[in-house]
Design a protein around this motif. Structure first.
Motif, mmCIF file in Angstrom:
data_model
loop_
_atom_site.group_PDB
_atom_site.id
_atom_site.type_symbol
_atom_site.label_atom_id
_atom_site.label_comp_id
_atom_site.label_asym_id
_atom_site.label_seq_id
_atom_site.Cartn_x
_atom_site.Cartn_y
_atom_site.Cartn_z
ATOM 1 N N THR A 13 0.773 -0.690 0.216
ATOM 2 C CA THR A 13 -0.042 -0.364 0.011
ATOM 3 C C THR A 13 0.958 1.608 -0.131
ATOM 4 N N LYS A 14 -0.183 2.039 -0.375
ATOM 5 C CA LYS A 14 0.594 3.560 -0.459
ATOM 6 C C LYS A 14 1.315 4.727 1.244
ATOM 7 N N PRO A 15 1.216 5.184 1.485
ATOM 8 C CA PRO A 15 1.357 5.966 2.253
ATOM 9 C C PRO A 15 0.008 6.780 2.914
ATOM 10 N N ASP A 16 -1.252 6.576 1.731
ATOM 11 C CA ASP A 16 -2.017 6.853 1.862
ATOM 12 C C ASP A 16 -3.372 5.426 2.119
ATOM 13 N N GLY A 17 -2.936 4.813 1.984
ATOM 14 C CA GLY A 17 -3.094 3.179 2.304
ATOM 15 C C GLY A 17 -3.563 2.392 1.402
ATOM 16 N N THR A 18 -4.353 3.611 0.053
ATOM 17 C CA THR A 18 -4.137 2.638 -1.370
ATOM 18 C C THR A 18 -3.639 1.573 -1.429
ATOM 19 N N PRO A 19 -4.097 0.626 -2.446
ATOM 20 C CA PRO A 19 -3.304 -0.221 -3.196
ATOM 21 C C PRO A 19 -2.358 -0.072 -4.021
ATOM 22 N N SER A 21 -0.612 -0.237 -7.582
ATOM 23 C CA SER A 21 -1.186 -0.660 -8.166
ATOM 24 C C SER A 21 0.104 -1.125 -9.798
ATOM 25 N N CYS A 22 1.228 -0.441 -10.015
ATOM 26 C CA CYS A 22 1.349 -0.767 -11.010
ATOM 27 C C CYS A 22 2.162 -1.875 -10.332
ATOM 28 N N THR A 23 1.744 -2.837 -11.887
ATOM 29 C CA THR A 23 2.529 -4.550 -12.009
ATOM 30 C C THR A 23 4.139 -4.665 -11.499
ATOM 31 N N GLU A 24 4.906 -3.913 -12.373
ATOM 32 C CA GLU A 24 5.920 -3.840 -12.582
ATOM 33 C C GLU A 24 6.375 -3.542 -11.270
ATOM 34 N N LYS A 25 5.896 -3.038 -10.835
ATOM 35 C CA LYS A 25 6.228 -2.292 -8.696
ATOM 36 C C LYS A 25 5.662 -3.257 -7.281
ATOM 37 N N VAL A 26 5.173 -4.081 -8.153
ATOM 38 C CA VAL A 26 4.637 -4.938 -7.468
ATOM 39 C C VAL A 26 5.381 -6.226 -7.653
ATOM 40 N N LYS A 27 5.930 -6.889 -8.459
ATOM 41 C CA LYS A 27 6.278 -8.036 -9.493
ATOM 42 C C LYS A 27 8.270 -7.481 -8.273
ATOM 43 N N VAL A 28 8.481 -6.460 -8.612
ATOM 44 C CA VAL A 28 9.927 -5.979 -7.446
ATOM 45 C C VAL A 28 9.492 -6.205 -6.185
ATOM 46 N N LEU A 29 8.416 -5.409 -5.674
ATOM 47 C CA LEU A 29 8.142 -6.115 -4.803
ATOM 48 C C LEU A 29 7.639 -7.119 -3.471
ATOM 49 N N ASN A 30 7.384 -7.968 -4.689
ATOM 50 C CA ASN A 30 7.414 -9.105 -4.119
ATOM 51 C C ASN A 30 8.896 -10.030 -4.308
ATOM 52 N N GLU A 31 9.211 -9.594 -5.297
ATOM 53 C CA GLU A 31 10.573 -10.414 -5.279
ATOM 54 C C GLU A 31 11.316 -10.253 -3.938
ATOM 55 N N ASN A 32 11.693 -9.082 -3.573
ATOM 56 C CA ASN A 32 12.363 -8.360 -2.727
ATOM 57 C C ASN A 32 11.989 -8.986 -1.388
ATOM 58 N N TYR A 33 10.476 -9.055 -1.274
ATOM 59 C CA TYR A 33 10.405 -9.831 -0.302
ATOM 60 C C TYR A 33 10.649 -11.325 0.341
ATOM 61 N N GLU A 34 10.642 -12.494 -1.212
ATOM 62 C CA GLU A 34 11.179 -13.772 -1.286
ATOM 63 C C GLU A 34 12.291 -13.399 -0.572
ATOM 64 N N GLU A 35 13.360 -12.830 -1.564
ATOM 65 C CA GLU A 35 14.770 -12.403 -1.160
ATOM 66 C C GLU A 35 14.700 -12.467 0.422
ATOM 67 N N LEU A 36 14.153 -11.347 0.925
ATOM 68 C CA LEU A 36 14.769 -11.079 2.620
ATOM 69 C C LEU A 36 13.880 -12.882 3.194
ATOM 70 N N ARG A 37 12.914 -12.845 2.872
ATOM 71 C CA ARG A 37 12.035 -14.518 3.631
ATOM 72 C C ARG A 37 13.364 -15.037 3.568
ATOM 73 N N VAL A 38 14.252 -15.520 2.180
ATOM 74 C CA VAL A 38 14.698 -17.508 2.328
ATOM 75 C C VAL A 38 16.081 -16.456 3.111
ATOM 76 N N MET A 39 16.933 -15.020 2.466
ATOM 77 C CA MET A 39 18.066 -14.834 3.494
ATOM 78 C C MET A 39 17.815 -14.774 5.081
ATOM 79 N N LEU A 40 16.660 -14.249 5.711
ATOM 80 C CA LEU A 40 16.229 -14.346 7.073
ATOM 81 C C LEU A 40 15.988 -15.925 7.144
#
Length: 79
Positions: A13-19, A21-40
């Motif tokens: 979500t954005k600071p105002d609480g809205t999701p 919605s850009c597919t590429e931004k969500v893809k990058v965020l999800n990839e970063n999340y997965e990399e951090l999850r595996v590393m942690l």
């Protein structure tokens, strides 16, 4: 053993609480999340193998996140 798809990524979500919605931004965020999850997970398992307390290591990881100083602020607008 759980596979990498057995976890739920946040709804970004954005600071105002809205999701975000850009597919590429969500893809990058999800990839970063997965990399951090595996590393942690790897770091936590290493700590347990080396004889550390799981609760203490988890608390230390939470502290680490809270202590990170950012060079970018939430108020900055990015397209």
């Amino acid at each position: 053993m759980a596979n990498k798809n057995d976890f739920k990524v946040p709804c970004w979500t954005k600071p105002d609480g809205t999701p975000v919605s850009c597919t590429e931004k969500v893809k990058v965020l999800n990839e970063n999340y997965e990399e951090l999850r595996v590393m942690l997970k790897d770091a936590l398992e290493d700590a347990l193998i080396l004889g550390c307390s799981e609760d203490q290591v988890r608390a230390s990881f939470h502290e680490l996140i809270d202590e990170i100083n950012l060079d970018v602020r939430e108020e900055q607008v990015h397209p």
